[in-house]
Motif scaffolding. Sequence first.
Motif, PDB file in Angstrom:
ATOM      1  N   ASP A 262      46.961  17.874   5.916  1.00  0.00           N
ATOM      2  CA  ASP A 262      46.575  18.042   4.509  1.00  0.00           C
ATOM      3  C   ASP A 262      47.708  18.673   3.706  1.00  0.00           C
ATOM      4  O   ASP A 262      47.910  18.344   2.539  1.00  0.00           O
ATOM      5  CB  ASP A 262      45.320  18.911   4.391  1.00  0.00           C
ATOM      6  N   ASP A 263      48.439  19.599   4.329  1.00  0.00           N
ATOM      7  CA  ASP A 263      49.492  20.343   3.658  1.00  0.00           C
ATOM      8  C   ASP A 263      50.846  19.863   4.161  1.00  0.00           C
ATOM      9  O   ASP A 263      51.195  20.045   5.331  1.00  0.00           O
ATOM     10  CB  ASP A 263      49.318  21.843   3.941  1.00  0.00           C
ATOM     11  N   PHE A 264      51.640  19.247   3.286  1.00  0.00           N
ATOM     12  CA  PHE A 264      52.928  18.688   3.687  1.00  0.00           C
ATOM     13  C   PHE A 264      53.827  19.732   4.332  1.00  0.00           C
ATOM     14  O   PHE A 264      54.516  19.449   5.317  1.00  0.00           O
ATOM     15  CB  PHE A 264      53.626  18.081   2.460  1.00  0.00           C
ATOM     16  N   SER A 265      53.844  20.959   3.809  1.00  0.00           N
ATOM     17  CA  SER A 265      54.760  21.980   4.315  1.00  0.00           C
ATOM     18  C   SER A 265      54.464  22.361   5.758  1.00  0.00           C
ATOM     19  O   SER A 265      55.355  22.807   6.484  1.00  0.00           O
ATOM     20  CB  SER A 265      54.707  23.231   3.430  1.00  0.00           C
ATOM     21  N   GLU A 266      53.221  22.177   6.203  1.00  0.00           N
ATOM     22  CA  GLU A 266      52.865  22.559   7.564  1.00  0.00           C
ATOM     23  C   GLU A 266      53.415  21.608   8.621  1.00  0.00           C
ATOM     24  O   GLU A 266      53.430  21.937   9.802  1.00  0.00           O
ATOM     25  CB  GLU A 266      51.343  22.662   7.698  1.00  0.00           C
ATOM     26  N   ILE A 267      53.878  20.442   8.200  1.00  0.00           N
ATOM     27  CA  ILE A 267      54.482  19.509   9.161  1.00  0.00           C
ATOM     28  C   ILE A 267      55.624  20.190   9.900  1.00  0.00           C
ATOM     29  O   ILE A 267      55.832  19.980  11.102  1.00  0.00           O
ATOM     30  CB  ILE A 267      55.004  18.248   8.444  1.00  0.00           C
ATOM     31  N   PHE A 268      56.355  21.046   9.197  1.00  0.00           N
ATOM     32  CA  PHE A 268      57.571  21.640   9.747  1.00  0.00           C
ATOM     33  C   PHE A 268      57.360  23.081  10.203  1.00  0.00           C
ATOM     34  O   PHE A 268      58.159  23.593  10.985  1.00  0.00           O
ATOM     35  CB  PHE A 268      58.681  21.553   8.700  1.00  0.00           C
ATOM     36  N   SER A 269      56.292  23.714   9.754  1.00  0.00           N
ATOM     37  CA  SER A 269      56.047  25.096  10.158  1.00  0.00           C
ATOM     38  C   SER A 269      55.080  25.208  11.329  1.00  0.00           C
ATOM     39  O   SER A 269      55.056  26.227  12.019  1.00  0.00           O
ATOM     40  CB  SER A 269      55.504  25.905   8.970  1.00  0.00           C
ATOM     41  N   VAL A 270      54.268  24.172  11.572  1.00  0.00           N
ATOM     42  CA  VAL A 270      53.307  24.169  12.675  1.00  0.00           C
ATOM     43  C   VAL A 270      53.800  23.187  13.737  1.00  0.00           C
ATOM     44  O   VAL A 270      53.809  21.969  13.520  1.00  0.00           O
ATOM     45  CB  VAL A 270      51.900  23.772  12.197  1.00  0.00           C
ATOM     46  N   LYS A 271      54.192  23.692  14.881  1.00  0.00           N
ATOM     47  CA  LYS A 271      54.764  22.842  15.920  1.00  0.00           C
ATOM     48  C   LYS A 271      53.696  21.962  16.573  1.00  0.00           C
ATOM     49  O   LYS A 271      52.543  22.347  16.699  1.00  0.00           O
ATOM     50  CB  LYS A 271      55.457  23.695  16.994  1.00  0.00           C
ATOM     51  N   ASN A 272      54.130  20.761  16.964  1.00  0.00           N
ATOM     52  CA  ASN A 272      53.288  19.831  17.720  1.00  0.00           C
ATOM     53  C   ASN A 272      51.954  19.563  17.014  1.00  0.00           C
ATOM     54  O   ASN A 272      50.914  19.449  17.650  1.00  0.00           O
ATOM     55  CB  ASN A 272      53.024  20.371  19.133  1.00  0.00           C
ATOM     56  N   ASN A 273      52.009  19.457  15.699  1.00  0.00           N
ATOM     57  CA  ASN A 273      50.784  19.241  14.927  1.00  0.00           C
ATOM     58  C   ASN A 273      50.313  17.792  15.026  1.00  0.00           C
ATOM     59  O   ASN A 273      50.969  16.945  15.640  1.00  0.00           O
ATOM     60  CB  ASN A 273      50.996  19.657  13.471  1.00  0.00           C
ATOM     61  N   ALA A 274      49.175  17.503  14.403  1.00  0.00           N
ATOM     62  CA  ALA A 274      48.503  16.209  14.564  1.00  0.00           C
ATOM     63  C   ALA A 274      49.299  15.041  13.999  1.00  0.00           C
ATOM     64  O   ALA A 274      49.037  13.884  14.329  1.00  0.00           O
ATOM     65  CB  ALA A 274      47.121  16.259  13.905  1.00  0.00           C
ATOM     66  N   GLU A 275      50.274  15.319  13.151  1.00  0.00           N
ATOM     67  CA  GLU A 275      51.070  14.246  12.546  1.00  0.00           C
ATOM     68  C   GLU A 275      52.254  13.841  13.416  1.00  0.00           C
ATOM     69  O   GLU A 275      52.757  12.718  13.319  1.00  0.00           O
ATOM     70  CB  GLU A 275      51.568  14.693  11.165  1.00  0.00           C
ATOM     71  N   VAL A 276      52.700  14.730  14.280  1.00  0.00           N
ATOM     72  CA  VAL A 276      53.915  14.511  15.063  1.00  0.00           C
ATOM     73  C   VAL A 276      53.654  13.555  16.218  1.00  0.00           C
ATOM     74  O   VAL A 276      52.683  13.700  16.966  1.00  0.00           O
ATOM     75  CB  VAL A 276      54.455  15.848  15.594  1.00  0.00           C
ATOM     76  N   ILE A 277      54.560  12.593  16.389  1.00  0.00           N
ATOM     77  CA  ILE A 277      54.519  11.655  17.510  1.00  0.00           C
ATOM     78  C   ILE A 277      55.567  12.026  18.555  1.00  0.00           C
ATOM     79  O   ILE A 277      55.269  12.112  19.743  1.00  0.00           O
ATOM     80  CB  ILE A 277      54.730  10.208  17.010  1.00  0.00           C
ATOM     81  N   PHE A 278      56.794  12.258  18.115  1.00  0.00           N
ATOM     82  CA  PHE A 278      57.865  12.674  19.025  1.00  0.00           C
ATOM     83  C   PHE A 278      58.788  13.621  18.289  1.00  0.00           C
ATOM     84  O   PHE A 278      59.199  13.360  17.154  1.00  0.00           O
ATOM     85  CB  PHE A 278      58.650  11.473  19.547  1.00  0.00           C
ATOM     86  N   THR A 279      59.110  14.744  18.920  1.00  0.00           N
ATOM     87  CA  THR A 279      59.918  15.770  18.274  1.00  0.00           C
ATOM     88  C   THR A 279      60.910  16.363  19.264  1.00  0.00           C
ATOM     89  O   THR A 279      60.691  16.321  20.481  1.00  0.00           O
ATOM     90  CB  THR A 279      58.996  16.884  17.714  1.00  0.00           C
TER      91      THR A 279
END
Length: 521
Positions: A262-279
Amino acid sequence: MKKIRNILFMAVVALLSSCSALDLSPEDYYGSGNFWNQKAQVEGYMIGLHSNLRNSYSMFFILGEARGGTSRYGTSSLGTSLSYSDPIKNNMLTADNTGISGWNGLYGNIMQVNHFINEVENGCGFLSESDRGYYLGQAYGLRALYYFMLYRTYGGVPLITDVKVLSGEKPSAESLYTERSTPEAILKFIKSDLEKSESNFGSNTKLDKPSWSKYATLALKAEVYMWSAKVTTGDHQATGTSDLTVAKSALESIIGKFSLLDDFSEIFSVKNNAEVIFTLHFQDTEATNWAGPFIYYGNIFEGQRYGRDGELYHDVLDLRGTVGQFLHEYKKALWDSYDAADTRRDATFLDHYGDADRNQFGLAMKKGIGSINSNNQRVFDTDIIIYRYSDILLMMAEVENALTGHCASYINQVRQRAYGSEWDAAKYGYTDGTYAENELAILHERDKEFVWEGKRWFDVVRMHDANGKSLAFSADANYPNNETPDLKEPLIKESESYKLLWPVDVNTLNNDDKLEQTPGY
């Protein structure tokens, strides 16, 4: 991935010292038969392969973004010289000024993957078929990724699939010389590795996001087949619908398995979140990213730059003196392209000014800013995300634009998240237009979404105008430099189309008699 700190493979896979321009091998043969005896060793080596990729993470920005026209070049807003300005960011590549050398160092990583594949395919009888398939699925996927980076950068490259120096005999330098395979041969090899990766994974969809997975293979497969469908390179002619259909199938296998935060900024501050496929995983005391030089240097920023409200800035991003140089800055024209209601703008950038009247515009890029550690110090431990769900949605938008002309629903999923509570479909939503209009809309959506994520140059090369030509030749797809805001020109002139690929540096050519320069240089 904390196990990286205890990498088992390090005793065996030491840094490869070059016998040729390809950085192929160590001089001394090590007894590999003494190593591949238990699952923990195989697992340790695979962790090492991921560590190699993490150590090479700058390739995504240098090869995939820096030439894309969103980065400022020359001198920064803080008066510092910007890295990679010439010849990379300004696209002034020549045979004598190549920007990178030695195939960007990727063949050392490829050789280690080759060794892993050879050992696990032909030995390691102690592994279960499920484990063997999982490890090989990862290895073939990683090798396909490396070769795809090389293919999009150089076209035809040397195709190395074995480990020549592990035969037990010390080879001559001449025996390691390798000519460049044709672009078509390299692309076929990449597709073959993707098929092997997918086949070996089978139904195994185990997801440890800092580790290569079947979903990562599917995302890469979509990218490869989109490129194959749309980009003619040397003897490879763009295939069109057939490969776009394959890409669509790969994307459909991912859609619904992940979700947008929901929050774009959390993509980079929350590790291994629901949006991430490979990091690529970063952690304090283990490894950190290179975000610092994209932010600001306190000695020439604090107490000297102003916010948009006219107030003097100090250490507004709480860097705590950890950044000692400012080497990369994005263009004002990119920042101007965001609506004020688009949350991605202020989640990605901090705008700053030379005076209270908002003159002398500058930007700090915040995506990789990391966290404060237990010692009260800023550490740049933000993960480098290679694939995430919004990328899948916008790739699907691009595929559907080519196949059906209907892409708006995918664009609007990404936009709706970006605008959050301000979302108004009538005001901010996209409506399908012509093929060319849709293509530009998708490109600019990706520009706003994937700053610092290694996409822009590859995007602009792959995507088309109304005549099916690369948007690298389109002034509408480019962003002017800050010093010349009214100058509209393409990234590359059509008369210099050879610059869609990179030249090979002189040292690499001189060290291998079989190598030839990239056509046009």
